[in-house]
Design an enzyme around this catalytic site. Structure first.
Site, short mmCIF file in Angstrom:
data_model
loop_
_atom_site.label_atom_id
_atom_site.label_comp_id
_atom_site.label_asym_id
_atom_site.label_seq_id
_atom_site.Cartn_x
_atom_site.Cartn_y
_atom_site.Cartn_z
N GLU A 1 87.63 53.13 -2.39
CA GLU A 1 87.54 53.17 -4.29
C GLU A 1 86.24 53.56 -4.76
OE1 GLU A 1 87.63 49.13 -3.72
OE2 GLU A 1 88.70 51.02 -2.74
N HIS B 1 86.23 49.85 1.61
CA HIS B 1 86.61 50.17 0.70
C HIS B 1 86.32 51.92 0.04
CE1 HIS B 1 87.25 46.26 -1.34
NE2 HIS B 1 85.54 45.96 -0.09
N CYS C 1 90.73 45.54 1.68
CA CYS C 1 89.25 43.75 1.55
C CYS C 1 90.74 42.92 1.76
CB CYS C 1 88.56 44.65 1.02
SG CYS C 1 87.70 43.12 1.32
#
Length: 225
Positions: free
Chosen positions: A197, A195, A86
């Site tokens: 994560e 993302h 991002c």
């Protein structure tokens, strides 16, 4: 193996990626401030999402001039893994570590959703744990994720197999050729808007990010044997 999570003023996904690598994957990880000037002792650099420096001027444009960035650039030139998600992707583009640019989303609105992604290349240090032709689910949350590059650069990305992730369903931001993530020509720097994560536990709806970080660990184990 040791991971560095670079923190900038306005980073808000730094704890997410720290948790993913440190708690879920069990790796050694540190926060490294933008004030620092060295990355000695680290094996992987992670640039998290967020709004570095409030996205003033342009997303990632000010962070690119942080004290830590010359060290990040040298780290990348040495062939070591650098990952930006991002805002981290935006910073890597601004720093010239990846080709192209990210424009405001085509619909001029912030998008926040979980979307399907094609894993286009699996013989990379970031995707080797995925099977070929895999479609995964990862969250997105951005206002400027519309990837663009000129025709010559696009041809090079395709020829060198640098397009690693593409949007599998509806294009959420207008990105050229549905591009969601790319590497540099050497293959050791990856930037993507989704993302991984945030997809580490079933409680959050997907564990498809686990294999992303497992791929990096696999690569490090291979090169240190």
């Amino acid at each position: 193996m040791k991971f560095a999570v670079i923190t900038f003023p306005g980073s808000n996904c730094d704890h997410d990626i720290y948790y993913a690598v440190g708690t879920v994957m069990g790796a050694d990880v540190d926060f490294v401030s933008h004030h620092e000037t060295s990355l000695a002792g680290y094996d992987v650099v992670l640039l998290p999402g967020g709004f570095s420096y409030g996205d003033y001027l342009r997303c990632g444009a000010i962070a690119r001039f942080s004290n830590i960035m010359p060290a990040v650039i040298e780290f990348a030139k040495a062939g070591k893994p650098v990952f930006g998600t991002c805002n981290g992707f935006q910073i890597l583009l601004e720093a010239g570590l990846l080709p192209g640019a990210l424009k405001p989303n085509a619909q001029l609105k912030f998008v926040c959703d979980t979307i399907p992604l094609n894993v286009c290349q699996t013989e990379t240090m970031f995707t080797n744990a995925y099977e070929k032709d895999t479609c995964i689910q990862l969250p997105i949350a951005h206002g400027e994720g519309n990837y663009y590059c000129d025709e010559e650069t696009l041809a090079q990305l395709k020829e060198n197999k640098q397009i690693i992730f593409t949007y599998a369903g509806e294009n959420p931001n207008g990105s050229l050729e549905n591009i969601a993530g790319i590497t540099n020509e050497a293959g050791n720097v990856l930037g993507m808007m989704p993302h991984p994560e945030r997809a580490m536990e079933e409680l959050l709806g997907s564990t498809d990010g686990v294999k992303f970080f497992q791929s990096i660990i696999n690569h490090l184990r291979k090169v240190t044997v």
